[in-house]
Design a protein around this motif. Structure first.
Motif, PDB file in Angstrom:
ATOM      1  N   UNK A  58      47.408-145.254  20.168  1.00  0.00           N
ATOM      2  CA  UNK A  58      47.741-143.858  20.419  1.00  0.00           C
ATOM      3  C   UNK A  58      47.299-143.016  19.230  1.00  0.00           C
ATOM      4  N   UNK A  59      46.667-141.895  19.526  1.00  0.00           N
ATOM      5  CA  UNK A  59      46.347-140.915  18.495  1.00  0.00           C
ATOM      6  C   UNK A  59      47.620-140.149  18.143  1.00  0.00           C
ATOM      7  N   UNK A  60      48.092-140.191  16.881  1.00  0.00           N
ATOM      8  CA  UNK A  60      49.362-139.526  16.546  1.00  0.00           C
ATOM      9  C   UNK A  60      49.301-138.009  16.627  1.00  0.00           C
ATOM     10  N   UNK A  61      48.107-137.415  16.748  1.00  0.00           N
ATOM     11  CA  UNK A  61      47.992-135.958  16.771  1.00  0.00           C
ATOM     12  C   UNK A  61      47.995-135.425  18.198  1.00  0.00           C
ATOM     13  N   UNK A  62      47.122-135.964  19.047  1.00  0.00           N
ATOM     14  CA  UNK A  62      47.038-135.466  20.427  1.00  0.00           C
ATOM     15  C   UNK A  62      47.639-136.410  21.455  1.00  0.00           C
ATOM     16  N   UNK A  63      48.253-137.535  21.004  1.00  0.00           N
ATOM     17  CA  UNK A  63      48.932-138.511  21.875  1.00  0.00           C
ATOM     18  C   UNK A  63      47.993-139.108  22.931  1.00  0.00           C
ATOM     19  N   UNK A  64      46.708-139.119  22.660  1.00  0.00           N
ATOM     20  CA  UNK A  64      45.771-139.773  23.565  1.00  0.00           C
ATOM     21  C   UNK A  64      45.922-141.275  23.444  1.00  0.00           C
ATOM     22  N   UNK A  65      45.858-141.986  24.569  1.00  0.00           N
ATOM     23  CA  UNK A  65      46.223-143.402  24.605  1.00  0.00           C
ATOM     24  C   UNK A  65      45.085-144.217  25.217  1.00  0.00           C
TER      25      UNK A  65
END
Length: 515
Positions: free
Chosen positions: A113-120
């Motif tokens: 998960x990207x901690x900035x945009x929550x892309x998974x």
């Protein structure tokens, strides 16, 4: 039927040892030999105890081949060390005549998960206790759009001390288990490719008889797949939760309990009998402390005379230096005057200077006629100056400056001095605004206890998107109290039935007592 029994049966029936047919002899057969050792016998007659093509029990003198034969009766193996520095992958390839197993490394399916945009993204991860760092592929970084920063104080090497031909970058990402609530934030080194597809070939696991109750961290561990992430020793012993257990059907294959699920590792006997090559992978990240210290001292050294001359010539020819030399002079009182480098001529501004000058004189004339207005104007300017000094103090940067990236969740040991100071400033501002500024606000609501809502009271129900005149009317039929004994929720009987609403969504009408 054992291999010895097969040899005996083929000899008794006078069958060809290559194709197992009775119409010709072995020396006349035109088919290929064993797919494992490439000798002149059928694959079903291959044994790991002996490499002779003669049946068990036959004399050595009768079956020995000449000394200059293309193959030797002695089991041999040749090793070749190859390195792919572009992918930080070192593969030890062993070609042997007696290996019939495929060695598996622990893999798991996890969510990144990207901690900035929550892309998974769900990726296959290699769990390796022999790696000192964590890695992810450049392809995965692009999919998640992870923010990276250059890494200038690390040396990545592998087997054979093979260095990396390019400098990796560092990024942070969250990992989440698909079978539990385990999650962690990890710093990764970004590589063009973590490793090649693993396993290299499909592995038959039908003979393993895995228990149905076991939830594997990677159900497709036997299928060749792309590896986009590697978790090193930093996370290996964090996710492992118990001792490894040997499979009942395999002596060297183990199940390892972890927070990601059950990991499977070890050689799988008979899984790749049709192969004669196998790949063993190991990933290391080593830092030569002496070399890094040497680079550090070289950076801190004063430049040599040659470097000074070279840098001096470049500085003299720089446009900034030329502008400074051409447009700088010193006044009689010792002050230096430097002309601002403008992209365009000041004439493009038009007659704005004369207009501003005229307005200034008009304002001064008005102040001379109205002293009270001038006093109010001076007080306002002083107050504005005090507020500006407070805002531009060390507590917070000027309002005109661009906001920096949030650094609260960054590892302070991986930041340079400027970012470290910025992280401390952001931490102080966060606490100062949350713990001090909030105490300076005066709260006018709920300072006194109000009358609680009563049963049978007529109320209006707030509706989003509707004006107050169109809100529905109802009567309270039931109240729900909180732990403090104060009503929080109410059941309201309306023309359309009974509905439940929170008290902050209800407007009570004037009761008979108040009227």
């Amino acid at each position: 039927m054992s291999v010895d029994e097969r040899w005996s049966q083929a000899s008794r029936l006078k069958l060809c040892h290559v194709c197992l047919r009775p119409d010709h002899e072995t020396r006349q057969c035109k088919l290929n030999g064993c797919r494992v050792c490439k000798r002149r016998h059928n694959t079903y007659l291959h044994t790991t105890q002996t490499l002779n093509t003669s049946p068990p029990g036959a004399s050595t003198e009768q079956t020995a081949e000449p000394a200059n034969s293309a193959r030797s009766d002695v089991a041999c193996s040749s090793t070749m060390l190859t390195s792919d520095s572009a992918a930080v992958q070192n593969t030890l390839t062993a070609s042997t005549l007696i290996s019939t197993s495929e060695s598996l490394l622990s893999t798991a399916l996890i969510e990144v998960i990207n901690p900035i945009n929550n892309k998974k993204e769900t990726v296959k991860c290699l769990v390796d206790s022999c790696s000192q760092s964590n890695y992810l592929s450049h392809n995965l970084r692009q999919k998640l759009n992870l923010d990276c920063q250059p890494l200038t104080a690390s040396n990545v090497t592998g087997i054979g001390n093979t260095p990396l031909t390019y400098q990796p970058v560092l990024c942070a990402a969250h990992i989440q288990s698909k079978l539990s609530d385990f999650n962690a934030k990890i710093d990764f080194l970004v590589l063009d490719q973590v490793t090649s597809r693993f396993p290299q070939n499909y592995v038959d696991i039908s003979h393993l008889n895995l228990p149905a109750s076991v939830q594997l961290a990677d159900p497709t561990f036997n299928v060749p797949s792309q590896i986009d992430m590697l978790l090193g020793v930093e996370m290996f012993w964090t996710i492992v939760t118990g001792a490894a257990k040997r499979l009942p059907t395999s002596k060297r294959t183990f199940l390892i309990p972890s927070k990601l699920g059950w990991l499977i590792a070890g050689p799988v006997e008979g899984a790749s009998a049709h192969l004669h090559t196998g790949n063993t992978r190991s990933h290391l990240c080593l830092s030569d402390l002496s070399a890094q210290m040497t680079k550090f001292w070289e950076t801190e050294e004063l430049p040599s005379e040659t470097d000074s001359i070279k840098n001096g010539n470049e500085f003299k020819s720089h446009p900034i230096n030329q502008h400074f030399v051409e447009n700088t002079y010193r006044q009689s009182d010792g002050r230096f005057v430097v002309r601002l480098p403008l992209k365009d001529s000041p004439d493009c501004l038009g007659n704005s200077f004369n207009i501003a000058k005229k307005r200034l004189f008009s304002l001064e004339k008005r102040f001379s006629n109205q002293p009270e207005l001038k006093s109010m104007y001076v007080d306002f300017c002083r107050s504005l100056s005090d507020v500006t000094k407070l805002i531009t103090s060390r507590i917070t940067p000027p309002l005109a400056s661009l906001p920096g990236p949030p650094l609260d969740d960054r590892n302070p040991h991986r930041l340079d001095r400027y970012l470290r100071l910025e992280q401390l400033r952001q931490h102080f501002w966060k606490r100062w605004s949350a713990e001090y500024v909030s105490l300076q606000q005066q709260r006018y609501k709920w300072r006194e206890r109000q009358r609680d809502l009563q049963l049978g009271e007529v109320v209006l129900i707030k509706e989003e998107g509707l004006p107050p005149l169109l809100w529905r009317m109802g009567r309270v039929v039931k109240l729900y109290h909180g732990k403090d004994g104060v009503p929080r929720v109410a059941d309201i009987n309306t023309a359309r039935g009974v509905i439940k609403r929170a008290l902050n969504r209800i407007c009570p009408l004037s009761s008979q007592q108040e009227s």
